[in-house]
Design a protein around this motif. Structure first.
Motif, PDB file in Angstrom:
ATOM      1  N   SER A 108       3.156  32.959  -5.025  1.00 15.12           N
ATOM      2  CA  SER A 108       3.638  31.826  -4.235  1.00 15.12           C
ATOM      3  C   SER A 108       3.736  32.148  -2.747  1.00 15.12           C
ATOM      4  CB  SER A 108       5.018  31.388  -4.750  1.00 15.12           C
ATOM      5  OG  SER A 108       6.001  32.363  -4.454  1.00 15.12           O
ATOM      6  N   GLY A 109       3.342  33.377  -2.364  1.00 16.68           N
ATOM      7  CA  GLY A 109       3.360  33.750  -0.952  1.00 16.68           C
ATOM      8  C   GLY A 109       4.560  34.570  -0.537  1.00 16.68           C
ATOM      9  N   ARG A 110       5.425  34.910  -1.467  1.00 11.57           N
ATOM     10  CA  ARG A 110       6.595  35.748  -1.147  1.00 11.57           C
ATOM     11  C   ARG A 110       6.168  37.214  -1.235  1.00 11.57           C
ATOM     12  NH1 ARG A 110       8.378  31.284  -4.121  1.00 11.57           N
ATOM     13  NH2 ARG A 110      10.212  30.189  -3.265  1.00 11.57           N
ATOM     14  N   GLU A 111       5.560  37.702  -0.172  1.00 15.40           N
ATOM     15  CA  GLU A 111       4.931  39.019  -0.177  1.00 15.40           C
ATOM     16  C   GLU A 111       5.781  40.098   0.474  1.00 15.40           C
ATOM     17  OE1 GLU A 111       1.206  38.332   1.699  1.00 15.40           O
ATOM     18  OE2 GLU A 111       0.469  36.986   0.127  1.00 15.40           O
ATOM     19  N   GLU A 112       6.864  39.707   1.138  1.00 22.85           N
ATOM     20  CA  GLU A 112       7.778  40.693   1.722  1.00 22.85           C
ATOM     21  C   GLU A 112       8.834  41.014   0.675  1.00 22.85           C
ATOM     22  OE1 GLU A 112       8.241  40.910   6.134  1.00 22.85           O
ATOM     23  OE2 GLU A 112      10.229  40.148   5.602  1.00 22.85           O
ATOM     24  N   VAL A 113       9.026  42.306   0.401  1.00 22.72           N
ATOM     25  CA  VAL A 113       9.844  42.722  -0.743  1.00 22.72           C
ATOM     26  C   VAL A 113      10.964  43.648  -0.301  1.00 22.72           C
ATOM     27  CG1 VAL A 113       9.818  43.838  -3.012  1.00 22.72           C
ATOM     28  CG2 VAL A 113       7.812  42.539  -2.239  1.00 22.72           C
ATOM     29  N   ILE A 114      12.180  43.331  -0.734  1.00 22.54           N
ATOM     30  CA  ILE A 114      13.307  44.257  -0.603  1.00 22.54           C
ATOM     31  C   ILE A 114      13.405  44.999  -1.928  1.00 22.54           C
ATOM     32  CG2 ILE A 114      15.787  44.511  -0.282  1.00 22.54           C
ATOM     33  CD1 ILE A 114      15.737  41.905   1.324  1.00 22.54           C
ATOM     34  N   ASP A 115      13.020  46.252  -1.917  1.00 23.00           N
ATOM     35  CA  ASP A 115      13.103  47.103  -3.105  1.00 23.00           C
ATOM     36  C   ASP A 115      14.451  47.798  -3.054  1.00 23.00           C
ATOM     37  OD1 ASP A 115      12.684  48.698  -5.268  1.00 23.00           O
ATOM     38  OD2 ASP A 115      11.150  49.968  -4.346  1.00 23.00           O
ATOM     39  N   ALA A 116      15.426  47.244  -3.771  1.00 20.75           N
ATOM     40  CA  ALA A 116      16.824  47.665  -3.615  1.00 20.75           C
ATOM     41  C   ALA A 116      17.235  48.696  -4.654  1.00 20.75           C
ATOM     42  CB  ALA A 116      17.745  46.448  -3.706  1.00 20.75           C
ATOM     43  N   ASP A 117      18.182  49.530  -4.260  1.00 22.68           N
ATOM     44  CA  ASP A 117      18.773  50.506  -5.173  1.00 22.68           C
ATOM     45  C   ASP A 117      20.261  50.603  -4.861  1.00 22.68           C
ATOM     46  OD1 ASP A 117      19.608  53.558  -5.754  1.00 22.68           O
ATOM     47  OD2 ASP A 117      18.022  52.969  -7.131  1.00 22.68           O
ATOM     48  N   LEU A 118      21.094  50.382  -5.877  1.00 21.31           N
ATOM     49  CA  LEU A 118      22.542  50.456  -5.696  1.00 21.31           C
ATOM     50  C   LEU A 118      23.027  51.880  -5.952  1.00 21.31           C
ATOM     51  CD1 LEU A 118      23.736  47.176  -7.459  1.00 21.31           C
ATOM     52  CD2 LEU A 118      23.510  47.597  -5.016  1.00 21.31           C
ATOM     53  N   CYS A 156      10.402  37.490  -0.562  1.00 18.93           N
ATOM     54  CA  CYS A 156      10.547  36.376   0.375  1.00 18.93           C
ATOM     55  C   CYS A 156       9.309  36.277   1.261  1.00 18.93           C
ATOM     56  CB  CYS A 156      11.798  36.567   1.233  1.00 18.93           C
ATOM     57  SG  CYS A 156      11.816  38.090   2.194  1.00 18.93           S
ATOM     58  N   PRO A 157       9.140  35.160   1.963  1.00 20.12           N
ATOM     59  CA  PRO A 157       8.005  35.022   2.883  1.00 20.12           C
ATOM     60  C   PRO A 157       8.073  36.052   4.012  1.00 20.12           C
ATOM     61  CG  PRO A 157       8.977  32.881   2.389  1.00 20.12           C
ATOM     62  CD  PRO A 157       9.921  33.909   1.852  1.00 20.12           C
ATOM     63  N   LYS A 158       6.938  36.321   4.594  1.00 15.33           N
ATOM     64  CA  LYS A 158       6.849  37.314   5.659  1.00 15.33           C
ATOM     65  C   LYS A 158       7.763  36.952   6.817  1.00 15.33           C
ATOM     66  CE  LYS A 158       3.445  39.852   8.417  1.00 15.33           C
ATOM     67  NZ  LYS A 158       2.001  39.993   8.751  1.00 15.33           N
ATOM     68  N   GLY A 159       8.500  37.938   7.320  1.00 13.60           N
ATOM     69  CA  GLY A 159       9.392  37.745   8.449  1.00 13.60           C
ATOM     70  C   GLY A 159      10.829  37.429   8.070  1.00 13.60           C
ATOM     71  N   ARG A 160      11.084  37.175   6.788  1.00  5.35           N
ATOM     72  CA  ARG A 160      12.436  36.821   6.354  1.00  5.35           C
ATOM     73  C   ARG A 160      13.219  38.025   5.819  1.00  5.35           C
ATOM     74  NH1 ARG A 160      13.275  31.324   5.223  1.00  5.35           N
ATOM     75  NH2 ARG A 160      11.772  30.061   6.394  1.00  5.35           N
ATOM     76  N   GLY A 161      12.551  39.141   5.575  1.00  3.02           N
ATOM     77  CA  GLY A 161      13.177  40.254   4.878  1.00  3.02           C
ATOM     78  C   GLY A 161      14.305  40.938   5.629  1.00  3.02           C
ATOM     79  N   ILE A 162      14.150  41.140   6.946  1.00  2.00           N
ATOM     80  CA  ILE A 162      15.162  41.887   7.708  1.00  2.00           C
ATOM     81  C   ILE A 162      16.508  41.178   7.677  1.00  2.00           C
ATOM     82  CG2 ILE A 162      15.790  42.713   9.989  1.00  2.00           C
ATOM     83  CD1 ILE A 162      12.859  43.221  10.553  1.00  2.00           C
ATOM     84  N   ALA A 163      16.497  39.890   7.961  1.00  2.00           N
ATOM     85  CA  ALA A 163      17.745  39.131   7.959  1.00  2.00           C
ATOM     86  C   ALA A 163      18.352  39.076   6.563  1.00  2.00           C
ATOM     87  CB  ALA A 163      17.500  37.714   8.481  1.00  2.00           C
ATOM     88  N   LEU A 164      17.501  38.945   5.555  1.00  3.61           N
ATOM     89  CA  LEU A 164      17.998  38.870   4.183  1.00  3.61           C
ATOM     90  C   LEU A 164      18.607  40.201   3.755  1.00  3.61           C
ATOM     91  CD1 LEU A 164      18.148  36.820   1.897  1.00  3.61           C
ATOM     92  CD2 LEU A 164      15.968  37.688   1.046  1.00  3.61           C
ATOM     93  N   LEU A 165      18.024  41.296   4.199  1.00  2.00           N
ATOM     94  CA  LEU A 165      18.561  42.614   3.863  1.00  2.00           C
ATOM     95  C   LEU A 165      19.947  42.810   4.471  1.00  2.00           C
ATOM     96  CD1 LEU A 165      18.226  45.376   2.555  1.00  2.00           C
ATOM     97  CD2 LEU A 165      16.944  46.124   4.574  1.00  2.00           C
TER      98      LEU A 165
END
Length: 536
Positions: free
Chosen positions: A261-271, A370-379
């Motif tokens: 769907s175009g959500r190519e930016e990925v936050i690969d998270a680890d707690l 998320c879409p490209k450019g949205r990852g930093i703020a979301l993180l």
């Protein structure tokens, strides 16, 4: 009134029951359903296909080794013994169909009880269940819990007992069950301390596991049997661990759809140490939103607060530590509570961010796409949310990436966006991660080496077959052909070399033990090297 009852009363619950067999409106309704009588309350409204729950209750194994599980094909974080069915049923919700509880038949009355609880919770999202303690004192519920714990096996707790304590014969089982029932009905049951053991992690560190006693595991299983249908009605559809009719492959499919769907930016998270970091007070608040039965709340709180016993076998010492936070990874009820604490995060990301990002979670492992450019703020928002719940990200393992430029590991798979050489179109490429392949190789090397040359051939091959079958069942998925072909060559060569050394053979080992001999004479299981969507 105890603290649990006071909290329930202040929060305006329906009641603070807990008496055995109390005849409340809900319990009468449940009894009517269990007896097959007409239902007096409205049915749950229609639900989407993706949010439906078509399964029975599941109980986590209490002594699984998460790191070993990944090498055999199961993702880290604990397995969830759940119901399976030979054919899919139609409709949504907690199905009334015949389900098997990990090859253990769930009694019909227990299924109907679970169905009634699920439908009530689904129909009334704000309803708080207030007379459930009597349900865990039912013989059929307790016997089901005993069967599950006996099947799962596992190590002993602080008392040194294993499930064989009540599985020797039918008479022993009845005596053990009746004694525990009496403790529960008289409310003289008290949880024991939890034995802590450590298992090695891939990075050289150790993961703490908490092993409750067999009695505590059985009672926790009985509580899960009753509570899981209630919380299943609330859990988000993108949570896939420890839940009936959900698995890791479904999580991967959701990730693939998000990438397409175009959500190519990925936050690969680890707690960082999630299971050991959950604050008890905040967790109990979440439980109390649905459960106002003071006796059930008191049980859960007691399990959370149970002291931890650590043994130093080298020094022969033993110390008891207080448990101020966390739910022991290894406890039967811990997976349900762990899912409950992160459910709000599932909903915050997936439902409250304008449907822009997609979060997929398996226990404490999750990715946000998320879409490209949205990852930093979301993180940054993610960090603030976690800090507010007294959790934190592992900064060294959490990363922000573009799936077109870099792959990421999730549940043992490597996922990235590739371009098809045939069509030129982009597609999500999913294959076994190199670390997952290496773990299986290391496991096979440990079984077939110079110090195992004395092991009978039949026994050694059976062990290898068991390992590769389990690995294949999980990883034979999507673009697995290349990895499986390489693994097949490795397995054959390892078995060939072991046989050649065992028999002190002369000459060329390929001529003495060709692949055909390994498969036909020695019964080595052949890994599937065709695409997962094709038949053999």
């Amino acid at each position: 009134m105890n603290n649990s009852d006071q909290a329930s009363h202040r929060s305006g619950g329906v009641g603070a029951g807990g008496g055995v067999g109390k005849a409340t409106g809900l319990s009468r309704e449940i009894s009517a359903r269990a007896a097959g009588k007409p239902q007096l309350t409205a049915q749950a409204g229609p639900t989407s296909k993706t949010t439906g729950v078509r399964g029975e209750v599941g109980v986590a194994r209490s002594s699984d080794d998460p790191e070993k599980r990944e090498s055999s094909g199961e993702p880290r974080g604990g397995t969830w013994t759940h119901a399976t069915r030979s054919s899919e049923g139609k409709g949504d919700g907690w199905s009334e169909g015949e389900y098997l509880f990990d090859q253990i038949q769930t009694p019909a009355k227990v299924r109907k009880l679970q169905l009634a609880l699920y439908q009530k919770a689904k129909a009334e999202p704000r309803y708080r269940f207030w007379s459930l303690y009597g349900e865990i004192c039912r013989e059929d519920v307790l016997e089901l819990a005993m069967s599950v714990i006996a099947r799962n096996g596992g190590a002993a707790g602080v008392d040194g007992e294993v499930p064989a304590a009540y599985t020797r014969n039918e008479e022993t089982k009845i005596i053990w069950r009746d004694a525990l029932l009496q403790e529960l009905k008289s409310k003289s049951y008290k949880p024991s301390a939890v034995r802590r053991v450590y298992i090695p992690k891939a990075d050289g560190k150790q993961r703490p596991l908490g092993i409750p006693t067999v009695k505590d595991r059985v009672v926790q299983a009985a509580v899960v049997i009753i509570l899981l249908p209630v919380f299943e009605a609330d859990f988000h559809e993108h949570s896939y661990a420890y839940r009936p009719k959900r698995n890791a492959h479904q999580a991967i499919e959701t990730i693939k759809q998000a990438l397409l769907s175009g959500r190519e930016e990925v936050i690969d998270a680890d707690l960082s140490g999630y299971f050991d970091s959950i604050p008890h007070d905040k967790l109990m608040e979440l439980v109390a939103r649905r459960i106002s039965d003071g006796s059930i709340l008191a049980l859960i709180r007691a399990w959370l607060k149970a002291p931890i016993v650590e043994e130093d076998r080298d020094r022969g010492t033993r110390r008891t530590l207080p448990n101020k936070q966390g739910t022991p990874q290894g406890g039967v009820i811990s997976p349900l509570l762990a899912n409950l604490y992160l459910d709000a995060l599932d909903k915050a990301v997936n439902d409250q961010c304008g449907k822009v990002p997609v979060m997929v979670r398996y226990a404490d492992d999750f990715v946000i796409l998320c879409p490209k450019g949205r990852g930093i703020a979301l993180l940054e928002r993610l960090k603030r949310w976690l800090e507010g719940r007294k959790l934190k990200l592992n900064e060294t393992k959490t990363r922000l990436l573009n799936a077109r430029e870099d792959g990421f590991k999730f549940l043992g798979f490597n996922i990235r966006i590739n371009r098809s050489a045939n069509t030129g179109r982009s597609y999500p490429h999913v294959e076994p991660h190199a670390k997952s392949c290496q773990k299986l190789r290391d496991s096979i090397r440990a079984e077939l080496n110079h110090w195992t040359l004395h092991v009978p051939e039949e026994e050694a091959i059976k062990t290898i077959n068991r390992k590769i079958k389990g690995w294949s069942a999980y990883f034979h998925y999507d673009q697995s052909t290349k990895a499986f072909s390489a693994m097949e060559r490795f397995v054959c060569e390892r078995v060939r070399r072991w046989l050649w050394k065992r028999h002190k053979s002369k000459g060329n080992r390929y001529e003495r033990y060709p692949d055909e001999i390994l498969y036909e004479q020695y019964k080595l299981w052949k890994l599937p090297t065709w695409a997962a969507w094709k038949r053999a």
